[in-house]
Structure formats: structure tokens, C-alpha cells
Design an enzyme around this catalytic site. Structure first.
Site, PDB file in Angstrom:
ATOM      1  N   HIS A  18       0.819  -1.219   0.000  1.00  0.00           N
ATOM      2  CA  HIS A  18       0.000   0.000   0.000  1.00  0.00           C
ATOM      3  C   HIS A  18       0.852   1.268   0.000  1.00  0.00           C
ATOM      4  O   HIS A  18       0.432   2.287  -0.540  1.00  0.00           O
ATOM      5  CB  HIS A  18      -0.971  -0.023   1.191  1.00  0.00           C
ATOM      6  CG  HIS A  18      -1.979  -1.132   1.085  1.00  0.00           C
ATOM      7  ND1 HIS A  18      -2.531  -1.767   2.164  1.00  0.00           N
ATOM      8  CD2 HIS A  18      -2.533  -1.733  -0.016  1.00  0.00           C
ATOM      9  CE1 HIS A  18      -3.375  -2.710   1.761  1.00  0.00           C
ATOM     10  NE2 HIS A  18      -3.392  -2.699   0.436  1.00  0.00           N
ATOM     11  N   HIS A  41      -8.020  -7.953  -7.742  1.00  0.00           N
ATOM     12  CA  HIS A  41      -8.266  -8.759  -6.536  1.00  0.00           C
ATOM     13  C   HIS A  41      -8.472  -7.776  -5.379  1.00  0.00           C
ATOM     14  O   HIS A  41      -7.592  -7.546  -4.558  1.00  0.00           O
ATOM     15  CB  HIS A  41      -7.072  -9.666  -6.240  1.00  0.00           C
ATOM     16  CG  HIS A  41      -6.818 -10.727  -7.268  1.00  0.00           C
ATOM     17  ND1 HIS A  41      -6.414 -10.447  -8.554  1.00  0.00           N
ATOM     18  CD2 HIS A  41      -6.928 -12.080  -7.200  1.00  0.00           C
ATOM     19  CE1 HIS A  41      -6.284 -11.578  -9.223  1.00  0.00           C
ATOM     20  NE2 HIS A  41      -6.587 -12.590  -8.420  1.00  0.00           N
ATOM     21  N   SER A 101      -6.830  -1.960  -0.591  1.00  0.00           N
ATOM     22  CA  SER A 101      -6.418  -1.217  -1.795  1.00  0.00           C
ATOM     23  C   SER A 101      -7.546  -0.345  -2.380  1.00  0.00           C
ATOM     24  O   SER A 101      -7.277   0.774  -2.832  1.00  0.00           O
ATOM     25  CB  SER A 101      -5.845  -2.176  -2.846  1.00  0.00           C
ATOM     26  OG  SER A 101      -6.699  -3.274  -3.082  1.00  0.00           O
ATOM     27  N   ASP A 146     -13.718 -13.352 -11.858  1.00  0.00           N
ATOM     28  CA  ASP A 146     -12.311 -13.756 -11.817  1.00  0.00           C
ATOM     29  C   ASP A 146     -11.470 -12.600 -12.380  1.00  0.00           C
ATOM     30  O   ASP A 146     -11.629 -12.220 -13.535  1.00  0.00           O
ATOM     31  CB  ASP A 146     -12.138 -15.019 -12.661  1.00  0.00           C
ATOM     32  CG  ASP A 146     -10.693 -15.480 -12.709  1.00  0.00           C
ATOM     33  OD1 ASP A 146     -10.429 -16.638 -12.378  1.00  0.00           O
ATOM     34  OD2 ASP A 146      -9.801 -14.679 -13.082  1.00  0.00           O
ATOM     35  N   GLY A 147     -10.600 -12.065 -11.540  1.00  0.00           N
ATOM     36  CA  GLY A 147      -9.845 -10.870 -11.926  1.00  0.00           C
ATOM     37  C   GLY A 147      -8.875 -11.105 -13.063  1.00  0.00           C
ATOM     38  O   GLY A 147      -8.625 -10.216 -13.877  1.00  0.00           O
ATOM     39  N   ASP A 167      -3.279  -8.498  -7.157  1.00  0.00           N
ATOM     40  CA  ASP A 167      -2.864  -8.874  -5.793  1.00  0.00           C
ATOM     41  C   ASP A 167      -3.524 -10.198  -5.401  1.00  0.00           C
ATOM     42  O   ASP A 167      -4.389 -10.239  -4.525  1.00  0.00           O
ATOM     43  CB  ASP A 167      -3.294  -7.732  -4.851  1.00  0.00           C
ATOM     44  CG  ASP A 167      -2.873  -7.972  -3.409  1.00  0.00           C
ATOM     45  OD1 ASP A 167      -1.989  -8.808  -3.173  1.00  0.00           O
ATOM     46  OD2 ASP A 167      -3.447  -7.310  -2.521  1.00  0.00           O
TER      47      ASP A 167
HETATM   48  C1  LIG Z   1      -4.703 -10.484  -0.989  1.00  0.00           C
HETATM   49  S1  LIG Z   1      -6.420 -10.250  -1.090  1.00  0.00           S
HETATM   50  C2  LIG Z   1      -6.593  -8.665  -1.822  1.00  0.00           C
HETATM   51  C3  LIG Z   1      -6.276  -7.547  -0.941  1.00  0.00           C
HETATM   52  C4  LIG Z   1      -6.477  -6.179  -1.555  1.00  0.00           C
HETATM   53  N1  LIG Z   1      -5.886  -6.084  -2.885  1.00  0.00           N
HETATM   54  C5  LIG Z   1      -5.880  -5.117  -0.666  1.00  0.00           C
HETATM   55  O1  LIG Z   1      -4.730  -4.701  -0.909  1.00  0.00           O
HETATM   56  O2  LIG Z   1      -6.550  -4.686   0.258  1.00  0.00           O
HETATM   57  C6  LIG Z   1      -6.871 -11.296  -2.403  1.00  0.00           C
HETATM   58  C7  LIG Z   1      -8.315 -11.214  -2.833  1.00  0.00           C
HETATM   59  O3  LIG Z   1      -8.422 -11.919  -4.063  1.00  0.00           O
HETATM   60  C8  LIG Z   1      -9.670 -12.561  -4.114  1.00  0.00           C
HETATM   61  N2  LIG Z   1      -9.538 -13.594  -5.167  1.00  0.00           N
HETATM   62  C9  LIG Z   1      -9.053 -14.851  -5.099  1.00  0.00           C
HETATM   63  N3  LIG Z   1      -8.975 -15.407  -6.327  1.00  0.00           N
HETATM   64  C10 LIG Z   1      -9.423 -14.462  -7.208  1.00  0.00           C
HETATM   65  C11 LIG Z   1      -9.573 -14.400  -8.612  1.00  0.00           C
HETATM   66  N4  LIG Z   1      -9.257 -15.444  -9.395  1.00  0.00           N
HETATM   67  N5  LIG Z   1     -10.056 -13.256  -9.159  1.00  0.00           N
HETATM   68  C12 LIG Z   1     -10.375 -12.196  -8.381  1.00  0.00           C
HETATM   69  N6  LIG Z   1     -10.263 -12.197  -7.045  1.00  0.00           N
HETATM   70  C13 LIG Z   1      -9.782 -13.301  -6.456  1.00  0.00           C
HETATM   71  C14 LIG Z   1      -9.930 -13.025  -2.712  1.00  0.00           C
HETATM   72  O4  LIG Z   1     -11.323 -13.170  -2.509  1.00  0.00           O
HETATM   73  C15 LIG Z   1      -9.313 -11.862  -1.895  1.00  0.00           C
HETATM   74  O5  LIG Z   1     -10.313 -10.928  -1.555  1.00  0.00           O
END
Ligand SMILES: C[S@@+](CC[C@H](N)C(=O)[O-])C[C@H]1O[C@@H](n2cnc3c(N)ncnc32)[C@H](O)[C@@H]1O
Length: 286
Positions: A18, A41, A101, A146-147, A167
């Protein structure tokens, strides 16, 4: 997939990620023209540090807990200012909170800028978009998807300027491969975007394999400049908790490498025990 970022919010990896995120956004704002943030994500957006999940691991106490309690030297304090200006009022609230984020992006962006937040878990996007500051903001789109797949549809953004943040939770064995594939496909369509991707360092060989393959793929896609930033708070061991992590930044703002050399050793020292350190290297360009 049952990853919940609430267990890790505010830990050393979040602080590292961050702080760099805020530095990139500060530089994107130096030009008046609009830009877009695509966060693949996104997570919940804000985390309650008094909740059971955060209490259980207490990871934030060794992350933001230490950084908030420390006195930084003036050059570091200047670089941390945009990050701490968002974090400290939340951390000092009752109950104490830590921003994710999407909150950093939302609070730093201007009226002309736009944001897309994706998360594969419907619940995460529902929680994020239920927050009044997100729900009422017409600059924001939140999508349960899915990101990695969605990214391809979102680049290049109409603004032709902006930041992609990737992320992943790195819970499955395919995430280095998925990350490489997503960055390769996206940079072929939009080689001039700023991309910031997080990766864990538990197994140095796996991280190096990813970085070598990425360097070649980015060269082939026509990306001219890339940075690798790493921060560790203890010696990494494959079978132990995460203590080291990295960020790859494609097309970094010019001052980021110099700033990272000032701020990352400070963060490593402040959050580290044992063998801590920071490493800043160019992957591409000079
Ligand atoms: C490390 S956390 C993200 C934290 C956030 N970026 C932050 O900095 O506050 C990962 C996130 O990715 C999500 N996630 C897992 N697989 C994913 C995918 N294939 N596509 C999108 N999101 C996904 C999870 O639900 C989780 O909320």
C-alpha cells in the site's frame, strides 16, 4: 477458494504494497488528464482489526502497528505521508480499522478518474460496494468476477492512462502461471499501462522462475521499463509463515526506484526481526 484477507490486513505485506500503491497514485495525479485504476483482486476495502480474524493472527501488530508507532526520518516521512494520512485516522478509530487497496484508490483519486474493483468472491464485492463511500460514488464499478480473466476485457481503458493492481492470494499452485499469463495478455493489448503485481517469496526458485519468464514476456510485449521491489522481515522458509514478498511494477513512474531506495529499507528495519532487508532492481530498462 476460501481466502479471507481479514486475517492478514495491515501485516508487513499490506504495508509494503500500500505504500508503493500510494506513491504510484501520487505520480499518476501529477498530470491533469484522467486515469483509471483496475484492481483485479480488490477484497473488502476496509478491515476491522478488533474482529476475530485479525485478533486471531495479530499480524497487523507486526506490520502497521510497528510503522504507526515509529518515528520516521524526515525524507521517509514525506514519502509515507499520503499513505499514513489515509491509514492513521482509521487505525486510531474505535474499533481500529485498516484500509484495503480500494480505499487507498478511492481516497486518492480525483473527480475525473475512474476505478474498477473485481473480486472472485461475491461476498467481498458485496461488502465493498455496501460501504456508503463506495456505493454512492459514481466513479466506481465493483464486479464479482475472476480478476485474471476480467483484466483482458478492461484494457486498454478509454483514458489510456492508469494503473492495474494484481494482488492474488497465492493459495493455489497455479497463481504464478496465472499472473504471468494475465500480465502477458494485458500488456500485449496495453503495453504502456502501469502494472503492479504482488508475489510471495516462500521459495526463491519459484519467484525467480516467474521473474525470468516475466522479463522475457514483457520484452516481447514491448514493455520498456520494469522494476522488482522486494521486502523481507525475516529469513524466508518454504514451510513457514510468509516473511518475504515482492512487487513487480511495469512502466513505473520515474522517481519510484529512488523513492523505494529511501522508504523500503526503513520499512524493513521497522517491521523486521532477524534477517530483514529490501531489494530494488530493474527488471527491464535503465
Ligand atoms: C490479498 S487479497 C486482496 C487484498 C487487496 N488487494 C488489498 O490490498 O486490500 C486477495 C483477494 O483476491 C480474491 N480472489 C481470489 N482469487 C481471485 C480471482 N481469481 N479473481 C479475483 N479475485 C480473487 C480473494 O477473494 C481476496 O479478496
Amino acid at each position: 477458494m476460501n481466502y479471507r484477507h481479514a486475517y492478514h490486513a495491515g501485516n508487513f505485506a499490506d504495508v509494503f504494497k500500500h505504500v508503493v500503491l500510494t506513491r504510484i497514485l501520487v505520480y499518476l495525479k501529477r498530470k491533469e488528464t484522467a486515469f483509471r485504476v483496475i484492481d483485479t483482486h480488490a477484497g473488502d476495502g476496509i478491515y476491522d482489526l478488533s474482529a476475530e480474524a485479525a485478533e486471531k493472527t495479530s499480524e497487523w501488530r507486526d506490520g502497521i502497528g510497528k510503522v504507526a508507532a515509529a518515528e520516521a526520518p524526515p525524507d521517509v516521512r514525506d514519502l509515507l505521508e499520503p499513505y499514513l494520512a489515509i491509514v492513521l485516522p482509521l487505525l486510531n478509530a474505535d474499533p481500529p480499522l485498516y484500509p484495503g487497496s480500494p480505499t487507498f484508490a478511492r481516497r486518492l483519486l480525483r473527480s475525473q478518474d475512474r476505478m474498477i474493483f473485481c473480486d472472485a468472491q461475491e461476498e467481498a464485492i458485496a461488502v465493498l460496494m455496501a460501504r456508503s463511500e463506495f456505493r454512492r460514488d459514481r466513479r466506481i464499478k465493483g464486479i464479482a468476477i475472476d480478476g485474471f480473466t476480467a483484466l483482458n476485457a478492461f484494457v486498454p481503458p478509454v483514458e489510456r492512462r492508469g494503473l492495474v493492481l494484481i494482488d492474488p492470494p497465492f493459495e493455489t499452485k497455479t497463481e504464478f502461471v496465472d499472473l504471468l499469463a494475465a500480465l502477458t495478455a494485458a500488456t500485449r493489448k496495453w503495453p504502456s499501462g502501469v502494472y503492479m503485481a504482488w508475489f510471495p517469496i516462500k521459495d526463491r526458485g519459484a519467484a525467480n522462475g516467474f521473474l525470468d519468464a516475466l522479463r522475457q514476456a514483457m520484452k516481447d510485449a514491448g514493455v520498456r521499463s520494469a522494476l522488482r521491489l522486494e521486502l523481507q522481515v525475516e529469513t524466508p522458509r518454504p514451510d513457514a509463515a510468509l516473511v518475504a514478498n515482492g512487487l513487480v511494477i511495469l512502466n513505473p513512474p520515474y522517481p519510484l526506484a529512488v523513492e523505494a531506495r529511501t522508504v523500503l529499507p526503513y520499512l524493513a528495519r521497522t517491521m523486521g526481526t532477524g534477517r530483514f532487508g529490501a531489494d530494488i532492481q530493474r527488471l527491464l530498462g535503465d
